[in-house]
Design a protein around this motif. Structure first.
Motif, PDB file in Angstrom:
ATOM      1  N   PRO A 250       5.558   7.880   2.998  1.00 34.97           N
ATOM      2  CA  PRO A 250       6.738   8.348   2.250  1.00 34.97           C
ATOM      3  C   PRO A 250       6.721   9.840   1.955  1.00 34.97           C
ATOM      4  CG  PRO A 250       5.997   6.264   1.352  1.00 34.97           C
ATOM      5  CD  PRO A 250       4.954   6.691   2.351  1.00 34.97           C
ATOM      6  N   ARG A 251       5.526  10.418   1.802  1.00 31.96           N
ATOM      7  CA  ARG A 251       5.462  11.853   1.480  1.00 31.96           C
ATOM      8  C   ARG A 251       5.705  12.720   2.713  1.00 31.96           C
ATOM      9  NH1 ARG A 251       0.904  12.661  -3.288  1.00 31.96           N
ATOM     10  NH2 ARG A 251       1.495  10.823  -4.481  1.00 31.96           N
TER      11      ARG A 251
ATOM     12  N   ILE B 190       0.817  -1.215   0.000  1.00 26.07           N
ATOM     13  CA  ILE B 190       0.000   0.000   0.000  1.00 26.07           C
ATOM     14  C   ILE B 190       0.850   1.264   0.000  1.00 26.07           C
ATOM     15  CG2 ILE B 190      -1.952  -1.138   1.075  1.00 26.07           C
ATOM     16  CD1 ILE B 190      -1.144  -0.134   3.728  1.00 26.07           C
ATOM     17  N   GLY B 191       2.173   1.087  -0.121  1.00 24.85           N
ATOM     18  CA  GLY B 191       3.049   2.239  -0.291  1.00 24.85           C
ATOM     19  C   GLY B 191       3.424   2.971   0.966  1.00 24.85           C
ATOM     20  N   LEU B 192       3.438   2.291   2.127  1.00 29.08           N
ATOM     21  CA  LEU B 192       3.785   2.927   3.396  1.00 29.08           C
ATOM     22  C   LEU B 192       5.066   2.339   3.961  1.00 29.08           C
ATOM     23  CD1 LEU B 192       0.290   2.954   5.150  1.00 29.08           C
ATOM     24  CD2 LEU B 192       1.383   4.841   3.926  1.00 29.08           C
ATOM     25  N   ASN B 193       5.699   3.090   4.845  1.00 33.91           N
ATOM     26  CA  ASN B 193       6.824   2.576   5.619  1.00 33.91           C
ATOM     27  C   ASN B 193       6.288   1.994   6.919  1.00 33.91           C
ATOM     28  OD1 ASN B 193       9.281   3.513   4.087  1.00 33.91           O
ATOM     29  ND2 ASN B 193       8.287   5.494   4.392  1.00 33.91           N
TER      30      ASN B 193
ATOM     31  N   ARG C 222      10.073   7.295  -5.842  1.00 33.17           N
ATOM     32  CA  ARG C 222      10.290   6.732  -4.507  1.00 33.17           C
ATOM     33  C   ARG C 222      11.783   6.511  -4.318  1.00 33.17           C
ATOM     34  NH1 ARG C 222       5.824   4.387  -1.991  1.00 33.17           N
ATOM     35  NH2 ARG C 222       7.048   2.655  -1.152  1.00 33.17           N
ATOM     36  N   VAL C 223      12.314   7.116  -3.275  1.00 30.87           N
ATOM     37  CA  VAL C 223      13.746   7.029  -2.969  1.00 30.87           C
ATOM     38  C   VAL C 223      13.914   6.107  -1.764  1.00 30.87           C
ATOM     39  CG1 VAL C 223      15.840   8.298  -2.423  1.00 30.87           C
ATOM     40  CG2 VAL C 223      14.058   9.369  -3.821  1.00 30.87           C
TER      41      VAL C 223
END
Length: 345
Positions: free
Chosen positions: A269-270, A231-234, A302-303
């Protein structure tokens, strides 16, 4: 008439992987099984379809026992009211589209109506090799549904379809799943497919279920790194005490609110800001890390960073160029304590 529901306790041994999971799915519900490659997702579907025998456990659908390892009871695949769509479509290459769909229902008129429904009525005499990957999957779906199943199994139905055709096929799947009155189970590794098509998500990792919940529950509280990445989270595992989360022996994060004890910490991430020099100001968490990789995602990049806090930050292409971000470069990272969400592990 009994409303069909699925109750399955599945234990399988596939090469070196042991698969143990329990599933309950109600009529009119779509469950998506997600997980990394090799987790056992397809094997679970094959067991439900009767293509694999259980070593332990039991599969009960509606009022029928499909498989019971204790009693050696087993219903052959052809005797189950199950429709299955495979990743590689498995159409008969020597038959026309009409004949392929008719094979499932022995009724050319019913088959013709399904070709009409999927938008391929004018191609009924074509052979599968004359179609694109997305069109072949449409026919595979029509063939599965033409047999009037009560349980619909879809094994990565969009994986072999190119990016141009995928949205149209996904919309068709969404429509047909909504109209299908029975139990639907979808296997996928794609977050967009899972979250847009399913009512609930079951996460299978290393042969075990690690999380089951609604789409909202999975997105709000991921419980593994795989789900967080999906889901694109840390996601970080740590120990919280008085507003500080100790992630490992070398790193910790200051948070605005966290219960004392083992926690899972989420950082979007943002929310991570990047700087060439140490920043001044209000962020409570500032540290240095080396760029490990850069990945494109939509209109942002995304880094990925290595080190004691292996996090991912999202930046715009303009910011990436301004900071001269390349793998191996060391940057300063900052995130506010209020941007970190924590809940008990």
């Amino acid at each position: 008439m009994m409303t069909p529901s699925l109750h399955a306790q599945i234990e399988l041994q596939r090469d070196a992987r042991r698969i143990v999971c329990e599933l309950e799915v109600q009529s009119g519900e779509t469950l998506a099984i997600v997980g990394p490659n090799g987790a056992g997702k397809s094997s679970v579907l094959h067991a439900l379809a009767g293509l694999l025998r259980l070593q332990r456990g039991r599969i009960e659908f509606a009022d029928q026992i499909f498989d019971d390892a204790r009693s050696d009871g087993f219903v052959a695949p052809e005797a189950r009211r199950v429709g299955m769509v495979f990743q590689d479509d498995r159409l008969f290459p020597h038959l026309s589209l009409l004949q392929n769909v008719s094979f499932a229902c022995a009724d050319p008129e019913r088959a013709r109506s399904w070709l009409q429904r999927i938008g391929l009525a004018d191609r009924d005499h074509d052979k599968p090799q004359q179609l694109s990957g997305g069109e072949r999957q449409r026919v595979a779906l029509a063939r599965a549904l033409a047999a009037d199943p009560q349980l619909l199994l879809l094994d990565e139905p969009l994986a072999a379809v190119d990016a141009v055709q995928r949205p149209g096929l996904r919309n068709l799947l969404r429509r047909e799943l909504a109209d299908f009155p029975g139990v639907r189970i979808l296997v996928t590794h794609d977050a967009v497919d899972a979250f847009s098509l399913a009512d609930r998500i079951a996460v299978l990792e290393d042969g075990l279920l690690t999380q089951v919940g609604t789409v909202a529950e999975i997105c709000q509280r991921p419980r593994s790194r795989f789900v967080a990445d999906l889901i694109g989270l840390n996601l970080l595992h740590g120990e919280a005490f008085q507003g500080q989360v100790k992630v490992n022996h070398q790193a910790s994060l200051q948070v605005a609110d966290a219960p004392d004890g083992p926690v899972l910490a989420i950082v979007h991430p943002r929310a991570i800001a990047l700087f060439p020099e140490r920043p001044s100001g209000s962020p409570r968490n500032v540290w240095q890390a080396e760029v490990a990789a850069i990945e494109a995602t939509g209109d942002r990049l995304r880094v990925r960073f290595s080190g004691d806090l292996p996090l991912v930050a999202e930046v715009t292409p303009a910011a990436l160029a301004e900071l001269e971000v390349v793998p191996g470069r060391v940057l300063w990272l900052a995130v506010k304590a209020t941007e970190i969400s924590c809940y008990s592990a």
